[in-house]
Each structure stands twice: as C-alpha cells, then as structure tokens.
Design a protein around this motif. Structure first.
Motif, short mmCIF file in Angstrom:
data_model
loop_
_atom_site.label_atom_id
_atom_site.label_comp_id
_atom_site.label_asym_id
_atom_site.label_seq_id
_atom_site.Cartn_x
_atom_site.Cartn_y
_atom_site.Cartn_z
N THR A 1 -73.95 6.29 31.18
CA THR A 1 -73.44 6.41 29.81
C THR A 1 -74.24 7.48 29.08
O THR A 1 -75.24 7.99 29.59
N GLU A 2 -73.84 7.77 27.86
CA GLU A 2 -74.55 8.77 27.05
C GLU A 2 -76.00 8.37 26.79
O GLU A 2 -76.85 9.22 26.55
N ALA B 1 -64.00 16.33 30.03
CA ALA B 1 -63.18 15.33 29.35
C ALA B 1 -63.73 13.92 29.58
O ALA B 1 -63.71 13.08 28.67
N LEU B 2 -64.22 13.66 30.79
CA LEU B 2 -64.80 12.35 31.09
C LEU B 2 -65.98 12.06 30.17
O LEU B 2 -66.10 10.95 29.65
N LYS B 3 -66.79 13.06 29.93
CA LYS B 3 -67.93 12.87 29.02
C LYS B 3 -67.44 12.70 27.58
O LYS B 3 -67.90 11.82 26.86
N ALA B 4 -66.50 13.56 27.15
CA ALA B 4 -66.02 13.52 25.77
C ALA B 4 -65.24 12.24 25.47
O ALA B 4 -65.40 11.65 24.39
N GLU B 5 -64.40 11.80 26.40
CA GLU B 5 -63.51 10.67 26.13
C GLU B 5 -64.10 9.32 26.49
O GLU B 5 -63.81 8.32 25.84
N GLU B 6 -64.90 9.26 27.57
CA GLU B 6 -65.43 7.97 28.02
C GLU B 6 -66.95 7.89 27.93
O GLU B 6 -67.53 6.83 28.19
N GLY B 7 -67.60 9.01 27.58
CA GLY B 7 -69.05 9.01 27.46
C GLY B 7 -69.77 8.85 28.79
O GLY B 7 -70.90 8.36 28.83
N ASP C 1 -61.70 15.86 35.34
CA ASP C 1 -62.26 16.84 34.41
C ASP C 1 -63.55 16.23 33.85
O ASP C 1 -63.49 15.32 33.01
#
Length: 129
Positions: free
Chosen positions: A112-113, A46-52, A43
């Motif tokens: 990363t972000e 979710a990967l962005k939200a949870e792991e950045g 997902d």
C-alpha cells in the motif's frame, strides 16, 4: 509461459574491462518484469493512482554465471514459479544466444502507499492462472 525481453549492451552498461557491471543485471531484469506486467494488461501508474498499490522486490537470489560484454545482444526470460494471494515468485534469466549468463529468483509483493503488505490485485491473480 515465458516472457522474453531483448536487451542490447551499451558502453554505459559496462565497467573498465568492457564487461557488464554486476548491478546492471538487476536493471535488465527489472525492465523485463515491467514489460511482463504491462503485457498482462496492468497499468502500474493507474494501479497506484486508483488502488494505492505498488509492487516491490522482497527478495532476489542471483547467480552470475558468465559475463556479458559491450555490444552483446541479450534476452531476459521471465517465468512464473509460484504465486500466493500476496506474493509472486519469478525465475529470470539473462541469456546470450541461448547461453545463460545470469540466473535469478525474484520474490515480489504488493504494498500500500504506507508500505503495508497487500493482497495482489485481482487482475494479476486472474491473468496468472
């Protein structure tokens, strides 16, 4: 293992001659990659939200071999060529009834972000081996 994604060519995908506009092949293969990743159980939201982490295209080598046209039914085939701890290289082809119209080699990286390179997520490494 080859992932196949169907694409139907709509009027909006074409130029004045009724031929698929060249940049739209990149959109077709992007959609196929998204479904390929989703099919591995990843997902990306979710990967962005949870792991950045997000995926980014680092490089595309593309060959336009034959035109697709309005109302064609196409398939985008995606195959893993190589994977390292930080990079995925895919071969992607757009075909019509088995004829290759567009052929691309795409290199993906995780970022990363802040835009820094990152190690590929464990779920990706695990599902591709």
């Amino acid at each position: 293992m080859t992932h196949t994604f169907p694409v139907h060519v709509y009027y909006e995908d074409t130029d004045l001659a009724g031929i698929v506009y060249y940049a739209n092949y990149l959109k077709f293969i992007e959609r196929a990659r998204t479904e390929w990743v989703r099919g591995m159980g990843v997902d990306q939201v979710a990967l962005k939200a949870e792991e950045g982490l997000v995926f980014a295209v680092r490089r595309v080598e593309a060959d336009y071999l034959s035109p697709a046209r309005f109302d064609d039914d196409l398939s985008v085939e995606t195959e893993l060529e190589a994977m390292t701890g930080a990079r995925i290289v895919l071969n992607q082809r757009v075909t019509r009834a088995g004829e290759v119209l567009f052929d691309a080699k795409v290199t993906l990286v995780a970022l990363t972000e802040t835009g820094q390179p990152a190690r590929l997520p464990a779920i990706i490494r695990r599902n591709l081996h």
